[in-house]
Design a protein around this motif. Sequence first.
Motif, mmCIF file in Angstrom:
data_model
loop_
_atom_site.group_PDB
_atom_site.id
_atom_site.type_symbol
_atom_site.label_atom_id
_atom_site.label_comp_id
_atom_site.label_asym_id
_atom_site.label_seq_id
_atom_site.Cartn_x
_atom_site.Cartn_y
_atom_site.Cartn_z
ATOM 1 N N ASN A 152 0.877 -1.212 -0.160
ATOM 2 C CA ASN A 152 0.027 -0.084 0.027
ATOM 3 C C ASN A 152 0.874 1.310 0.065
ATOM 4 O OD1 ASN A 152 0.950 0.069 2.662
ATOM 5 N ND2 ASN A 152 -0.940 0.462 3.480
ATOM 6 N N GLY A 153 2.006 1.154 -0.614
ATOM 7 C CA GLY A 153 2.783 2.448 -0.851
ATOM 8 C C GLY A 153 2.426 3.181 -2.224
ATOM 9 N N LYS A 154 3.013 4.106 -2.282
ATOM 10 C CA LYS A 154 2.528 5.210 -3.178
ATOM 11 C C LYS A 154 2.523 4.273 -4.580
ATOM 12 C CE LYS A 154 3.870 9.571 -5.601
ATOM 13 N NZ LYS A 154 2.559 10.265 -5.201
ATOM 14 N N GLY A 155 1.290 4.555 -5.423
ATOM 15 C CA GLY A 155 1.211 3.656 -6.742
ATOM 16 C C GLY A 155 2.200 4.205 -7.617
ATOM 17 N N ILE A 156 2.194 3.344 -8.671
ATOM 18 C CA ILE A 156 2.809 3.809 -9.838
ATOM 19 C C ILE A 156 2.143 4.915 -10.731
ATOM 20 C CG2 ILE A 156 3.990 3.039 -12.005
ATOM 21 C CD1 ILE A 156 4.194 0.168 -10.580
ATOM 22 N N PRO A 157 2.644 6.074 -11.071
ATOM 23 C CA PRO A 157 2.125 6.898 -11.880
ATOM 24 C C PRO A 157 1.315 6.530 -13.175
ATOM 25 C CG PRO A 157 4.206 7.688 -11.445
ATOM 26 C CD PRO A 157 4.172 6.423 -11.368
ATOM 27 N N VAL A 158 0.033 6.414 -12.985
ATOM 28 C CA VAL A 158 -1.133 6.276 -13.901
ATOM 29 C C VAL A 158 -1.062 7.072 -15.173
ATOM 30 C CG1 VAL A 158 -3.100 5.052 -14.570
ATOM 31 C CG2 VAL A 158 -2.091 4.488 -12.506
ATOM 32 N N VAL A 159 -0.190 7.201 -16.052
ATOM 33 C CA VAL A 159 -0.156 8.460 -16.888
ATOM 34 C C VAL A 159 0.837 7.899 -17.926
ATOM 35 C CG1 VAL A 159 2.104 9.362 -15.717
ATOM 36 C CG2 VAL A 159 0.565 10.883 -17.154
ATOM 37 N N GLU A 160 0.569 8.451 -19.232
ATOM 38 C CA GLU A 160 1.168 8.026 -20.302
ATOM 39 C C GLU A 160 2.694 8.710 -20.536
ATOM 40 O OE1 GLU A 160 0.308 9.305 -24.601
ATOM 41 O OE2 GLU A 160 -0.556 7.258 -24.617
ATOM 42 N N HIS A 161 3.684 7.828 -20.649
ATOM 43 C CA HIS A 161 5.026 8.294 -20.659
ATOM 44 C C HIS A 161 5.085 9.181 -22.198
ATOM 45 C CE1 HIS A 161 9.387 8.291 -21.162
ATOM 46 N NE2 HIS A 161 9.421 8.206 -19.693
ATOM 47 N N LYS A 162 5.406 10.352 -22.059
ATOM 48 C CA LYS A 162 5.483 11.112 -23.333
ATOM 49 C C LYS A 162 6.470 10.770 -24.489
ATOM 50 C CE LYS A 162 3.822 15.372 -21.129
ATOM 51 N NZ LYS A 162 3.995 16.938 -20.624
#
Length: 367
Positions: free
Chosen positions: A131-141
């Motif tokens: 339950n640590g910080k999640g992986i950024p759910v964002v597109e790698h530019k």
Amino acid sequence: MSNGAAGSGALAWMEAANGRGDAGKMEAAKKDKAASKLSVERVYQKKTQLEHILLRPDTYIGSVEPITQQMWVFDEEIGMNQREITYVPGLYKIFDEILVNAADNKQRDKNMTGIKITVDPDSNTISIWNNGKGIPVVEHKDEKMYVPALIFGHLLTSSNYDDDEKKVTGGRNGYGAKLCNIFSTKFTVETACKEYRHSFKQTWQNNMNKTSEPKIKFFDGDDFTCVTFQPDLSKFQMEKLDKDIVALITRRAYDVAGSCKGVKVTLNGKKLPITGFRSYVDLYVKDKVDETGVALKVVSETVNDRWEVCLTLSEKGFQQIGFVNSIATTKGGRHVDYVVDQIVSKLIEVVKKKNKAGVTVKPFQVC
């Protein structure tokens, strides 16, 4: 005469047969010579990174053949004990890559409090959640794909390539969790990140050769990351997750519970009764006594946030159990030598003071 004619006929047949045999051998020799002279394309081959990993697994995950040796394991009916087990180092390695990733997340997020490990031999499924910080759910530019897919499904991607940064995590070369994916028949990543207000789920199959479309959803809960995989047992000459590998995995769960401060570890729904490193060490000395029958005593010291050391008597000569950045250093290392050298020098100093006229004690005699 008739016998002679028959004899001549028989002799002629044998000569004819030998003639055909020589011709056949010559033809076969020509074919063998041609075969021995392999084409340039056959001699020199180029493999993809994925193909190379599967072709030469020992380069990346260690041996994929069973070995038998003395190891510390945790058996439910006995507890922590050292016994002879048969296990496959490569399988242990891919599990450990995911476990160390989960423990590393504590370094990135001090608010992380839990790791949940599930091992189901019947379905050949292992799951590790934190339950640590999640992986950024964002597109790698640059790469035009979501960051979790980049991390878990594409080789040589890493967040640990800055060699000027102080290392407090286990990763380094950009393989890590991808190796687990490659040596699994099914590998699923789920993560959620409140910062980006989305969750992510994607599955790979057939040794990372088949990929599903990622599922992205709106999310407003607590961050987490969960990796679930089914190891490709055929690659490890195994038919199921047997008692020995489960006992080794269980010990690693206790390792993390003892070495990852502030994190509670749950194994198959049961919270492990470990409250810190000192509590973890007690597993090894439980019901153990010295030569006089007195319960073993443990000397312990917390030097700082990065160093904690415990010392007690050993039944079988010098032994060490150590961890660096959540990785179990079963073969020792400079950190072990650093501590042991100081202990040995102090003991020799004490012996000299108490036995001034005695024989000089050498370091190797202490351990």
